[in-house]
Design a protein around this motif. Structure first.
Motif, PDB file in Angstrom:
ATOM      1  N   ILE A 139      -8.575   6.255  34.607  1.00 52.02           N
ATOM      2  CA  ILE A 139      -8.144   5.095  35.403  1.00 52.02           C
ATOM      3  C   ILE A 139      -8.763   5.127  36.772  1.00 52.02           C
ATOM      4  CG2 ILE A 139      -6.067   3.605  36.283  1.00 52.02           C
ATOM      5  CD1 ILE A 139      -6.858   3.664  33.258  1.00 52.02           C
ATOM      6  N   LEU A 140      -8.660   6.123  37.459  1.00 55.26           N
ATOM      7  CA  LEU A 140      -9.370   6.310  38.946  1.00 55.26           C
ATOM      8  C   LEU A 140     -10.731   5.977  38.966  1.00 55.26           C
ATOM      9  CD1 LEU A 140      -9.131   7.145  41.940  1.00 55.26           C
ATOM     10  CD2 LEU A 140      -9.636   9.403  41.420  1.00 55.26           C
ATOM     11  N   ALA A 141     -11.615   6.747  37.964  1.00 53.61           N
ATOM     12  CA  ALA A 141     -12.926   6.653  37.921  1.00 53.61           C
ATOM     13  C   ALA A 141     -13.446   5.127  37.471  1.00 53.61           C
ATOM     14  CB  ALA A 141     -13.462   7.731  37.048  1.00 53.61           C
ATOM     15  N   PHE A 142     -12.916   4.718  36.555  1.00 54.72           N
ATOM     16  CA  PHE A 142     -13.291   3.557  35.686  1.00 54.72           C
ATOM     17  C   PHE A 142     -12.582   2.367  35.823  1.00 54.72           C
ATOM     18  CE2 PHE A 142     -14.764   7.380  33.376  1.00 54.72           C
ATOM     19  CZ  PHE A 142     -16.195   7.052  33.487  1.00 54.72           C
ATOM     20  N   ALA A 143     -11.685   2.205  36.526  1.00 54.93           N
ATOM     21  CA  ALA A 143     -10.791   1.140  36.981  1.00 54.93           C
ATOM     22  C   ALA A 143     -10.719   0.879  38.192  1.00 54.93           C
ATOM     23  CB  ALA A 143      -9.505   1.057  36.323  1.00 54.93           C
ATOM     24  N   VAL A 144     -10.014   1.869  39.078  1.00 51.61           N
ATOM     25  CA  VAL A 144      -9.770   1.835  40.490  1.00 51.61           C
ATOM     26  C   VAL A 144     -11.017   1.706  41.279  1.00 51.61           C
ATOM     27  CG1 VAL A 144      -8.767   3.029  42.614  1.00 51.61           C
ATOM     28  CG2 VAL A 144      -7.511   2.903  40.347  1.00 51.61           C
ATOM     29  N   PHE A 145     -11.888   2.656  41.030  1.00 54.77           N
ATOM     30  CA  PHE A 145     -13.207   2.992  41.678  1.00 54.77           C
ATOM     31  C   PHE A 145     -14.222   1.450  41.559  1.00 54.77           C
ATOM     32  CE2 PHE A 145     -14.921   5.724  44.703  1.00 54.77           C
ATOM     33  CZ  PHE A 145     -13.882   6.783  45.122  1.00 54.77           C
ATOM     34  N   PRO A 146     -14.258   0.864  40.398  1.00 54.09           N
ATOM     35  CA  PRO A 146     -14.850  -0.196  40.243  1.00 54.09           C
ATOM     36  C   PRO A 146     -14.254  -1.253  41.300  1.00 54.09           C
ATOM     37  CG  PRO A 146     -14.743   0.331  38.113  1.00 54.09           C
ATOM     38  CD  PRO A 146     -14.047   1.511  39.040  1.00 54.09           C
ATOM     39  N   GLN A 147     -12.849  -1.427  41.257  1.00 54.92           N
ATOM     40  CA  GLN A 147     -11.939  -2.238  42.023  1.00 54.92           C
ATOM     41  C   GLN A 147     -12.525  -2.330  43.637  1.00 54.92           C
ATOM     42  OE1 GLN A 147     -10.174  -4.813  40.825  1.00 54.92           O
ATOM     43  NE2 GLN A 147     -10.410  -5.668  42.756  1.00 54.92           N
ATOM     44  N   ILE A 148     -12.341  -0.898  43.952  1.00 51.95           N
ATOM     45  CA  ILE A 148     -13.049  -0.422  45.193  1.00 51.95           C
ATOM     46  C   ILE A 148     -14.286  -1.150  45.415  1.00 51.95           C
ATOM     47  CG2 ILE A 148     -13.456   1.238  46.907  1.00 51.95           C
ATOM     48  CD1 ILE A 148     -11.230   2.818  45.593  1.00 51.95           C
ATOM     49  N   ILE A 149     -15.254  -0.977  44.652  1.00 50.65           N
ATOM     50  CA  ILE A 149     -16.595  -1.322  44.795  1.00 50.65           C
ATOM     51  C   ILE A 149     -16.854  -2.779  45.030  1.00 50.65           C
ATOM     52  CG2 ILE A 149     -18.700  -1.546  43.378  1.00 50.65           C
ATOM     53  CD1 ILE A 149     -17.949   1.426  42.322  1.00 50.65           C
ATOM     54  N   ASN A 150     -15.855  -3.642  44.229  1.00 43.34           N
ATOM     55  CA  ASN A 150     -15.649  -5.024  44.311  1.00 43.34           C
ATOM     56  C   ASN A 150     -15.231  -5.623  45.565  1.00 43.34           C
ATOM     57  OD1 ASN A 150     -16.275  -5.665  41.679  1.00 43.34           O
ATOM     58  ND2 ASN A 150     -14.010  -5.906  40.840  1.00 43.34           N
ATOM     59  N   GLU A 151     -14.569  -4.809  46.371  1.00 45.72           N
ATOM     60  CA  GLU A 151     -14.335  -5.128  47.687  1.00 45.72           C
ATOM     61  C   GLU A 151     -15.077  -4.655  48.881  1.00 45.72           C
ATOM     62  OE1 GLU A 151      -9.983  -4.270  47.908  1.00 45.72           O
ATOM     63  OE2 GLU A 151      -9.537  -5.218  46.009  1.00 45.72           O
ATOM     64  N   LEU A 152     -15.997  -3.845  48.549  1.00 43.25           N
ATOM     65  CA  LEU A 152     -16.820  -3.113  49.740  1.00 43.25           C
ATOM     66  C   LEU A 152     -17.674  -4.561  50.235  1.00 43.25           C
ATOM     67  CD1 LEU A 152     -18.301  -0.023  48.069  1.00 43.25           C
ATOM     68  CD2 LEU A 152     -16.716  -0.257  49.952  1.00 43.25           C
ATOM     69  N   PRO A 153     -17.666  -4.698  51.645  1.00 44.64           N
ATOM     70  CA  PRO A 153     -18.368  -5.520  52.258  1.00 44.64           C
ATOM     71  C   PRO A 153     -19.907  -5.805  52.004  1.00 44.64           C
ATOM     72  CG  PRO A 153     -17.824  -3.752  53.857  1.00 44.64           C
ATOM     73  CD  PRO A 153     -17.356  -3.480  52.397  1.00 44.64           C
ATOM     74  N   ALA A 154     -20.820  -4.547  52.030  1.00 44.89           N
ATOM     75  CA  ALA A 154     -22.088  -4.655  51.786  1.00 44.89           C
ATOM     76  C   ALA A 154     -22.588  -3.137  50.602  1.00 44.89           C
ATOM     77  CB  ALA A 154     -22.869  -4.537  53.025  1.00 44.89           C
ATOM     78  N   PHE A 155     -23.813  -3.656  50.045  1.00 46.87           N
ATOM     79  CA  PHE A 155     -24.316  -2.617  49.340  1.00 46.87           C
ATOM     80  C   PHE A 155     -23.369  -2.114  48.217  1.00 46.87           C
ATOM     81  CE2 PHE A 155     -26.407  -2.145  53.539  1.00 46.87           C
ATOM     82  CZ  PHE A 155     -27.631  -2.625  53.162  1.00 46.87           C
ATOM     83  N   SER A 156     -22.542  -2.704  47.853  1.00 45.23           N
ATOM     84  CA  SER A 156     -21.370  -2.355  47.034  1.00 45.23           C
ATOM     85  C   SER A 156     -22.104  -1.857  45.545  1.00 45.23           C
ATOM     86  CB  SER A 156     -20.714  -3.447  46.631  1.00 45.23           C
ATOM     87  OG  SER A 156     -21.033  -4.588  46.137  1.00 45.23           O
ATOM     88  N   GLY A 157     -23.221  -2.480  45.177  1.00 42.69           N
ATOM     89  CA  GLY A 157     -23.757  -2.205  43.921  1.00 42.69           C
ATOM     90  C   GLY A 157     -24.477  -0.745  43.978  1.00 42.69           C
ATOM     91  N   ALA A 158     -25.128  -0.265  45.231  1.00 45.04           N
ATOM     92  CA  ALA A 158     -25.685   0.959  45.181  1.00 45.04           C
ATOM     93  C   ALA A 158     -24.531   2.017  45.348  1.00 45.04           C
ATOM     94  CB  ALA A 158     -26.428   0.797  46.648  1.00 45.04           C
ATOM     95  N   PHE A 159     -23.264   1.671  46.071  1.00 46.38           N
ATOM     96  CA  PHE A 159     -22.317   2.613  46.222  1.00 46.38           C
ATOM     97  C   PHE A 159     -21.799   2.894  44.865  1.00 46.38           C
ATOM     98  CE2 PHE A 159     -17.941   3.754  46.609  1.00 46.38           C
ATOM     99  CZ  PHE A 159     -17.947   4.630  47.835  1.00 46.38           C
ATOM    100  N   GLY A 160     -21.755   1.839  43.988  1.00 42.58           N
ATOM    101  CA  GLY A 160     -21.386   2.090  42.592  1.00 42.58           C
ATOM    102  C   GLY A 160     -22.120   2.954  41.870  1.00 42.58           C
ATOM    103  N   VAL A 161     -23.407   2.766  41.992  1.00 45.77           N
ATOM    104  CA  VAL A 161     -24.488   3.508  41.148  1.00 45.77           C
ATOM    105  C   VAL A 161     -24.485   4.983  41.753  1.00 45.77           C
ATOM    106  CG1 VAL A 161     -26.970   3.972  41.013  1.00 45.77           C
ATOM    107  CG2 VAL A 161     -26.141   1.603  40.832  1.00 45.77           C
TER     108      VAL A 161
END
Lengths: 502, 34
Positions: A297-319
């Protein structure tokens, strides 16, 4: 006389051992376990467990592999004739773990791609369970999920491709790339996470000590459990890897480097994960404890949510995050598969290519079960039971067998002291003879009591019986059967040719 | 950050990362001496 493969350098061995120890659990398990068990106060039992169980056990397994120069079954056979089954049991555990571990790496690969454009949408949990894994009720298999199946093929192609190339050109060469890359990429993630609003609140929550927890026995058991599961102990990996060391090897310091590197990465992961969680809590205006989670849940649900809320370069952070999970997983999966490749190769006198094709091939085919719609349920239960009643129980049996039945601790200590810079004293014997078995025994009893009182994960009792208890028991039966299958080739009793030390 | 959290962070970093640094430095010195 056998011409045993050997690591090309000391750094190569250390990278491989660290690559094995640093896995998914370092990133998604440790931060949550530390937080739940007293935050900063957890570091005291954690460090105590590292020094009294983690490092002594690692030295023990490095010494067994180095002294007896064989896979786990052969090493235990050479130590005590009737102990071969323990090695096969540990290999069976590794085999089972590899079948589902590969699938989690396949998820991480998929999510590296999903990060581009944040394809999980506004509700990552619904996306994970519904859109991506298409989960069905426990016990149902459903159909194969293409989004998991195709990356899974890629995971096995990479893993078996590396193993086909052998110890030096395959495992060592791969880890020399994977581990520095993992550390650099993860450092970038941590630095980015630290610069987010709310990061300090997250770190504060992670390190703030709850001293009231320090006298709680469960916290100490959790600390020993974290150290034990994190260091790749008791599933034959470290015995196999150290069997490829040359005669002149500083075993003790190798164990210190491996253990401290593993804990260093865990600490780094804790800082990175809680910085990100602090940011998420601030964005949502909720306390940290409402966003803390661990595991899938942390890796595949919470982290994507965090990535959604990042102000910039969120896709790169996710990758970056999911590539890190992929690298950490692959380096561990390679080591897990290598255990049974080495065992099959030695016992049945087949070439490495055949052993990789047979062992890895069968594991790859079985792993398709976890790429189905029912895969997540199977994975969750098998993982819980094979860890608690496979890895932990095999570790307890290993230490009792070595310390109390074979009474080999002094011989192994003399062997390690003969080649290592740091001499092992009576502390090592006391830790392994008394502290480790007592703590592992308590851990086992607590796990049994919990699982008898409540059905794990809320699954039906019959589901946990077939895919939990029976799988764990099957590993023991397979271990006993394999030990009786065929006698070892007499050439394996000799000491393999050495190609110089480092 | 609270003082107690800072203390625990420093303790963790010094012992764990310090332990890694010391053991790696020992290995590097040994390899250079050989």
């Amino acid at each position: 006389m056998e011409n045993r493969p050997q690591w090309g350098s000391r750094a190569g061995f250390i990278f491989a051992a660290v690559g094995s120890a640093v896995g998914l659990g370092n990133i998604w398990r440790f931060p949550g376990v530390a937080y739940e068990n007293g935050g900063g106060a957890f570091f005291l039992p954690y460090l105590f467990a590292l020094l009294t169980a983690g490092i002594p056990l690692l030295i023990l397994e490095f010494t067994i592999g180095h002294k007896y120069r064989g896979s786990a079954p052969l090493s235990f056979f050479k130590m005590k004739k009737g102990a071969e089954w323990l090695g096969w049991w540990q290999l069976a555990i590794s085999f089972i773990i590899s079948t589902y571990y590969a699938v989690i790496i396949a998820w991480a690969m998929s999510y590296s791609y999903f990060s581009i454009g944040k394809q999980w949408g506004e509700d990552p949990l619904t996306f994970l369970v519904g859109d991506y894994l298409k989960v069905v009720d426990p016990g149902q298999v459903g159909s194969i999920v293409p989004g998991v199946f195709f990356p899974l093929i890629l995971v096995w192609v990479i893993t078996l491709g590396i193993l086909f190339k052998g110890v030096k050109k395959g495992i060592e060469a791969a880890n020399k790339i994977f581990i520095p890359a993992l550390v650099i990429l993860f450092l970038i993630i941590v630095v980015r996470a630290l610069t987010l609003d709310g990061a300090i609140d997250g770190i504060n929550a992670f390190f703030r000590p709850d001293w009231g927890q320090i006298m709680n026995g469960k916290v100490w058991v959790a600390a020993y459990g974290q150290i034990f599961f994190s260091l790749s102990i008791a599933f034959a990996i470290m015995i196999t890897y150290s069997s490829y060391l040359p005669k002149k090897s500083d075993i003790t310091n190798n164990a210190f480097i491996t253990a401290f590197a593993n804990s260093s990465f865990e600490l780094l992961a804790g800082i990175g994960v809680f910085s990100a969680l602090g940011f998420m809590a601030m964005q949502q205006g909720v306390p940290i404890d409402e966003v803390v989670s661990k595991g899938v849940i942390l890796a595949f649900a919470v982290f994507p949510q965090i990535i959604n809320e990042l102000p910039a370069f969120s896709g790169a952070f996710g990758v970056l995050f999911f590539v890190c999970l992929t690298l950490a997983g692959l380096s561990s999966l390679i080591s897990i598969v290598e255990t049974y490749v080495a065992g099959v190769q030695e016992k049945f006198k087949v070439s490495r290519t055949k052993a990789v094709a047979i062992g890895g091939g069968v594991s790859a085919i079985i792993s398709i079960l976890y790429a189905t719609q029912g895969g997540l349920n199977f994975l969750d239960t098998v993982d819980a039971f094979i860890n608690n009643y496979g890895v932990a129980f095999a570790g307890l049996v290993e230490i009792i067998l070595v310390a109390w039945v074979a009474k080999e601790l002094n011989n192994l200590k003399n062997h390690a002291n003969g080649i290592s810079d740091i001499a092992l004293g009576s502390w090592w014997t006391i830790c392994l003879k008394y502290i480790t078995p007592v703590v592992l025994g308590i851990m086992m009893v607590m796990n049994v009591m919990t699982d008898l009182k409540t059905s794990y994960g809320g699954y039906p009792v019959s589901f946990n019986f077939y895919y939990g208890w029976l799988v764990a028991i099957a590993a023991i039966i397979v271990g006993i059967l394999f030990a009786k299958l065929k006698k070892w080739d007499s050439s394996l009793y000799e000491i393999p040719k050495d190609k110089g030390g480092f | 950050m609270e003082a107690s959290a800072i203390v625990m962070m420093v303790v963790g970093i010094v012992i764990i990362w310090g332990g890694l640094a010391v053991s790696v430095i020992h290995a590097v010195r040994k390899s250079r001496a050989q």
